[in-house]
Structure formats: C-alpha cells, structure tokens
Design a protein around this motif. Structure first.
Motif, PDB file in Angstrom:
ATOM      1  N   THR A 136       0.856  -1.170   0.000  1.00 51.45           N
ATOM      2  CA  THR A 136       0.000   0.000   0.000  1.00 51.45           C
ATOM      3  C   THR A 136       0.896   1.224   0.000  1.00 51.45           C
ATOM      4  O   THR A 136       2.104   1.122   0.279  1.00 51.45           O
ATOM      5  CB  THR A 136      -0.974   0.011   1.204  1.00 51.45           C
ATOM      6  N   CYS A 137       0.309   2.367  -0.324  1.00 49.88           N
ATOM      7  CA  CYS A 137       1.062   3.617  -0.360  1.00 49.88           C
ATOM      8  C   CYS A 137       0.067   4.765  -0.336  1.00 49.88           C
ATOM      9  O   CYS A 137      -1.147   4.549  -0.364  1.00 49.88           O
ATOM     10  CB  CYS A 137       1.945   3.697  -1.603  1.00 49.88           C
ATOM     11  N   HIS A 138       0.567   5.969  -0.309  1.00 49.70           N
ATOM     12  CA  HIS A 138      -0.288   7.152  -0.364  1.00 49.70           C
ATOM     13  C   HIS A 138      -1.098   7.102  -1.656  1.00 49.70           C
ATOM     14  O   HIS A 138      -0.585   6.677  -2.694  1.00 49.70           O
ATOM     15  CB  HIS A 138       0.575   8.415  -0.324  1.00 49.70           C
ATOM     16  N   PRO A 139      -2.362   7.529  -1.632  1.00 52.44           N
ATOM     17  CA  PRO A 139      -3.173   7.512  -2.853  1.00 52.44           C
ATOM     18  C   PRO A 139      -2.525   8.233  -4.039  1.00 52.44           C
ATOM     19  O   PRO A 139      -2.720   7.828  -5.187  1.00 52.44           O
ATOM     20  CB  PRO A 139      -4.470   8.220  -2.424  1.00 52.44           C
ATOM     21  N   ASN A 140      -1.719   9.259  -3.778  1.00 49.20           N
ATOM     22  CA  ASN A 140      -1.036   9.958  -4.875  1.00 49.20           C
ATOM     23  C   ASN A 140      -0.014   9.082  -5.589  1.00 49.20           C
ATOM     24  O   ASN A 140       0.391   9.398  -6.696  1.00 49.20           O
ATOM     25  CB  ASN A 140      -0.332  11.216  -4.367  1.00 49.20           C
ATOM     26  N   LEU A 141       0.430   7.999  -4.942  1.00 53.59           N
ATOM     27  CA  LEU A 141       1.419   7.117  -5.543  1.00 53.59           C
ATOM     28  C   LEU A 141       0.819   5.824  -6.087  1.00 53.59           C
ATOM     29  O   LEU A 141       1.542   4.919  -6.489  1.00 53.59           O
ATOM     30  CB  LEU A 141       2.528   6.779  -4.541  1.00 53.59           C
ATOM     31  N   TYR A 142      -0.498   5.743  -6.124  1.00 54.45           N
ATOM     32  CA  TYR A 142      -1.177   4.559  -6.643  1.00 54.45           C
ATOM     33  C   TYR A 142      -0.670   4.235  -8.052  1.00 54.45           C
ATOM     34  O   TYR A 142      -0.298   3.092  -8.348  1.00 54.45           O
ATOM     35  CB  TYR A 142      -2.686   4.785  -6.642  1.00 54.45           C
TER      36      TYR A 142
END
Length: 184
Positions: A136-142
């Motif tokens: 998982t990651c920050h939504p900006n890095l999806y």
C-alpha cells in the motif's frame, strides 16, 4: 534477529512519524538509528515539514556495508519528502546511493523493509524491488505502484513477507506495530 532499525532521514520529514519511531522503538527495546547521506560531513541538521523542527543526523547509510547491514533487523523509508530528496544522484549512470542501499536491503530476505506513504518513491530507480509484491502507499502514488509492477492493496498496512508498507505518515503506529511484532 537484530534489535537495530535503520530509518532514513532527510529534510521535509514528517515530524510526528519520526518522533513516534524514536520513542516507540526505544519502548520496545529496539535501537532506532537515523541514517542519511552526509556528503562527507560529520553531521547534518535536517528540518521537518510541518514545524521545521531540527533533527541532527550523525550516521550515514553509505557507511553501512553488507557486513554491518547484517546487524540490522529492519530498514524504514519514511513518509514526507525524504525519499524524493534521497533519490538524488549526481551521476545519472549510477543508482542514487540511497536507492543502492535499499537494493542491498532488499537482497536480504532476513531483513525487514518498511516503506510508508511517499517512501515508495525511493524504489523508482529500482522498480523490480517491489514488482509483484503486495503493498500500500499514499493515494497519490497509486499509479507509481502500478507502474513499478506492484500489487496495490487498499489497506492502511500491508505485510508481504519481509516487506511492510503503510498508507500515510498518520499510519506510522501501524507500521511500527507490524515491525515490532516481527522483530519480537
């Protein structure tokens, strides 16, 4: 398993996350070692993102060779702009030193790797590190996660073997808990 944790640090770090690690790992009997690229200096004082709080770093990841890396139980790439700043290289034909350090960490399956939020940026130069891995990651890095070939999981914390990831700096407690549990 080793009781030391290497935590990468640079300017624009998320103060709440970094200070949480400092106290939480000590509480668990783990030694948090904050490391960065010191550019030949004995120490560098970095400034945090929200409060511009100073944080002095005296340890360089460039001094951690493969033998010394065996003394660590985990490596953490934190949130904020740390990964973006550390992926700088003056020689574009070579991996950024921090990315090379992370690559050496990933070569050790006995070493836990913690990546939180925008920390995923540090894998950009070596996307094979996370290819096929659940994270998982920050939504900006999806989109970055998908471009690196990772399997994005829409959860706050994801454990995939030796890789522990968390969505944002506000999930540092979940990342820390997962690492503490695994380091026993």
């Amino acid at each position: 398993m080793s009781r030391k944790i290497a935590i990468l640090i640079e300017s624009d770090f998320y103060e709440h996350e970094i200070w949480y690690y400092h106290y939480r790992f000590a509480e668990a009997g783990l030694e948090a070692r904050f490391v960065s690229r010191l550019w030949g200096q004995p120490q560098i004082t970095f400034k945090g993102h929200e409060y511009h709080a100073p944080f002095e770093c005296r340890d360089s990841f460039e001094d951690i060779d493969d033998q010394a890396l065996a003394d660590y139980g985990a490596v953490i790439v934190p949130s904020g702009m740390v990964a973006d700043r550390l992926r700088y290289t003056e020689d574009l034909s070579r991996l950024p030193p921090a990315a090379a350090f992370l690559q050496r960490a990933f070569a050790r399956p006995d070493l836990l790797k913690g990546i939180i939020c925008h920390g995923l940026w540090l894998t950009a130069a070596v996307p094979g590190l996370v290819k096929g891995r659940r994270l998982t990651c920050h939504p900006n890095l999806y989109g970055d996660a998908l471009a690196y070939g990772a399997v994005f999981v829409d959860e706050d914390v994801v454990v995939d073997g030796d890789l522990v990831t968390a969505r944002t700096g506000n999930h540092a407690h979940l990342l820390a808990r997962a690492l503490v549990e695994r380091l026993g």
